[in-house]
Design a protein around this motif. Structure first.
Motif, mmCIF file in Angstrom:
data_model
loop_
_atom_site.group_PDB
_atom_site.id
_atom_site.type_symbol
_atom_site.label_atom_id
_atom_site.label_comp_id
_atom_site.label_asym_id
_atom_site.label_seq_id
_atom_site.Cartn_x
_atom_site.Cartn_y
_atom_site.Cartn_z
ATOM 1 N N ALA A 1 -2.506 -13.251 1.891
ATOM 2 C CA ALA A 1 -3.103 -12.374 0.886
ATOM 3 C C ALA A 1 -2.955 -12.989 -0.504
ATOM 4 N N THR A 2 -3.934 -12.738 -1.342
ATOM 5 C CA THR A 2 -3.853 -13.209 -2.727
ATOM 6 C C THR A 2 -2.878 -12.327 -3.501
ATOM 7 N N HIS A 3 -2.498 -12.809 -4.668
ATOM 8 C CA HIS A 3 -1.581 -12.048 -5.523
ATOM 9 C C HIS A 3 -2.191 -10.693 -5.870
ATOM 10 N N GLN A 4 -3.484 -10.676 -6.120
ATOM 11 C CA GLN A 4 -4.171 -9.429 -6.472
ATOM 12 C C GLN A 4 -4.177 -8.458 -5.293
ATOM 13 N N GLU A 5 -4.387 -8.986 -4.096
ATOM 14 C CA GLU A 5 -4.402 -8.132 -2.899
ATOM 15 C C GLU A 5 -3.024 -7.518 -2.646
ATOM 16 N N LYS A 6 -1.979 -8.283 -2.924
ATOM 17 C CA LYS A 6 -0.621 -7.749 -2.761
ATOM 18 C C LYS A 6 -0.361 -6.618 -3.746
ATOM 19 N N ILE A 7 -0.788 -6.805 -4.970
ATOM 20 C CA ILE A 7 -0.591 -5.774 -5.999
ATOM 21 C C ILE A 7 -1.363 -4.506 -5.626
ATOM 22 N N GLN A 8 -2.587 -4.695 -5.137
ATOM 23 C CA GLN A 8 -3.412 -3.549 -4.755
ATOM 24 C C GLN A 8 -2.791 -2.795 -3.578
ATOM 25 N N ALA A 9 -2.278 -3.544 -2.597
ATOM 26 C CA ALA A 9 -1.629 -2.909 -1.443
ATOM 27 C C ALA A 9 -0.395 -2.128 -1.869
ATOM 28 N N LEU A 10 0.344 -2.681 -2.840
ATOM 29 C CA LEU A 10 1.530 -1.981 -3.353
ATOM 30 C C LEU A 10 1.131 -0.708 -4.083
ATOM 31 N N LYS A 11 0.079 -0.792 -4.890
ATOM 32 C CA LYS A 11 -0.402 0.399 -5.601
ATOM 33 C C LYS A 11 -0.842 1.483 -4.627
ATOM 34 N N ASP A 12 -1.563 1.079 -3.564
ATOM 35 C CA ASP A 12 -2.057 2.046 -2.584
ATOM 36 C C ASP A 12 -0.925 2.735 -1.822
ATOM 37 N N SER A 13 0.176 2.010 -1.645
ATOM 38 C CA SER A 13 1.249 2.538 -0.788
ATOM 39 C C SER A 13 2.450 3.056 -1.564
ATOM 40 N N ILE A 14 2.388 3.070 -2.895
ATOM 41 C CA ILE A 14 3.565 3.436 -3.682
ATOM 42 C C ILE A 14 4.053 4.842 -3.369
ATOM 43 N N LEU A 15 3.122 5.767 -3.131
ATOM 44 C CA LEU A 15 3.528 7.131 -2.816
ATOM 45 C C LEU A 15 4.168 7.209 -1.423
#
Length: 425
Positions: free
Chosen positions: A203-217
């Motif tokens: 995964a790209t750095h951006q994809e990792k950040i997006q996955a983290l944002k989606d799963s933070i809750l």
């Protein structure tokens, strides 16, 4: 009376009678043949056995797990873990294991973890040309974390049966659960490397950040539950209620994957699971009362001490016994039957009851992935459309890795007691 109690227990188990009726039926037979115990004691003891405030935590944790499963939590956890570890050899297998660990900190149930994670990760593993038997075996083995990593329904049952602090048991279960997760990841990595299973694209750095944002809750839920319990902000029962409201709010209004039409089914599924657990707990109360009246725990203690007065030998014998029992008896039922028998012996030998609870739970959890009763196997067989015999070569490797992990947990008590000593009352 003792003979009737255990003959009835064995016969009913062989006949395949549900465990709650096994416990209750064998107890009633023993009472009827005693001649000096009034039958009304059955109702009285069963009622008192289900009246514990602590037991209120179980239905709420079950409901919270179902809410988060339907509400998209498991999907987001899989996506996050895949973005971080999917590119490693055996990455998707490790994703399955780590996601099970995350979901375990929400559901408290092994079967719920297997169902929630398996339905998402197994198709993904098949898409990347993983062997379907391996994929199913990996989820079945790692879903056992659902009853080790807190909140654990099995640890609640142990606490009620032995009078041990639930909060301390939850603190004690955390590090052993993470340790078993790491053991499974290492085994999966080497198996995949040997088999040459295809990893995911990095995964790209951006994809990792997006996955983290989606799963933070999703990540915040176990943090809120366990952080609140460990800090003393609220009790396990109160934490379970908070988890339900959190899960409902997130699923309805933020992820919007739960609709009002879904709620009746979520409630009914949770009620069915809880009814089974409570019936077993209440039936075990009358069974345990008879055991105490007949002084069977004392006899068991003498039997173990007659073999050896060493606590290390005792723990080894307990491990063997529990691994065997776990193959034929559901973990929760085995816990409520055996904990009152074995805990007094552990106390006599100077073994911490909190540590002993983690040992019992870790052993019985392995039974979740061993035939003939291993419930996780049947859950993943249905999901992956495989047969148990096909998974067997992989299950054997996971089994021996788990046994090695349990032995380490058994003989290094600080792994269980570190957090209890640091943060316990």
């Amino acid at each position: 009376m003792t003979a009737i109690l255990f003959i009835g227990l064995i016969v009913l188990l062989i006949l395949g009678v549900p465990i709650a009726f096994v416990l209750c039926g064998s107890s009633i037979l023993a009472i009827l043949t005693s001649g000096d115990i009034h039958g009304a004691i059955v109702i009285q003891r069963m009622f008192s056995g289900s009246g514990s405030f602590t037991l209120l935590a179980i239905p709420f944790f079950v409901l919270a797990g179902n809410l988060m499963s339907v509400g998209g939590i498991s999907k987001r956890l899989v996506n996050l873990c895949n973005s971080l570890f999917g590119h490693i050899s055996g990455g998707l297998a490790m994703v399955a294991i780590i996601t099970c660990a995350f979901f375990a900190a929400i559901s408290g149930s092994s079967a719920a973890t297997a169902a929630a994670v398996g339905t998402i990760i197994i198709p993904e593993m098949l898409h990347h040309k993983y062997d379907k038997d391996f994929a199913a075996a990996t989820v079945a083995s790692s879903a056992e974390l659902g009853v080790i990593i807190p909140p654990s329904i099995g640890l609640i049952q142990y606490g009620v049966a032995t009078g041990t602090s639930i909060s301390d048991l939850f603190m004690a279960g955390f590090l052993p659960g993470i340790f078993i997760c790491l053991v499974l990841c290492i085994v999966a990595h080497f198996m995949c490397k040997k088999q040459g299973f295809e990893p995911s694209k990095k995964a790209t750095h951006q994809e990792k950040i997006q996955a983290l944002k989606d799963s933070i809750l999703a990540i915040l839920m176990p943090v809120i539950i366990l952080g609140g319990i460990y800090s003393g902000l609220f009790t396990p029962t109160e934490a379970a209620v908070i988890a339900v409201f959190y899960g409902l709010f997130v699923g309805l209004f933020i992820y919007k994957e739960i609709t009002l039409k879904d709620i009746p089914k979520i409630l009914s599924d949770s009620a069915m699971t809880m009814a089974t657990v409570l019936l077993i707990m209440s039936a075990s109360t009358i069974f345990g009362w008879i055991l105490t009246k007949l002084q069977i725990p004392q006899a068991v203690a003498k039997g173990f001490l007659g073999i050896s007065s060493s606590k290390y030998i005792f723990l080894l014998l307990v491990n063997v016994l529990l691994l065997f029992i776990g193959m034929f008896c559901e973990a929760g039922a085995a816990m409520v039957i055996l904990a009152p028998l074995l805990a007094p012996v552990a106390v006599t030998l100077g073994i911490d009851l909190v540590h002993f609870g983690v040992i019992m739970m870790s052993n019985l959890a392995i039974g979740m992935m061993t035939p003939p009763v291993g419930v996780n196997l049947y859950v993943v067989c249905d999901t992956a459309k495989v047969k148990i015999e096909g998974m067997f070569p992989y299950l054997v490797k996971y089994f021996f890795a788990l046994v090695a992990g349990v032995l380490i947990i058994t003989y290094i008590p600080q792994l269980s007691l570190l957090f209890v000593n640091l943060f316990g009352k």
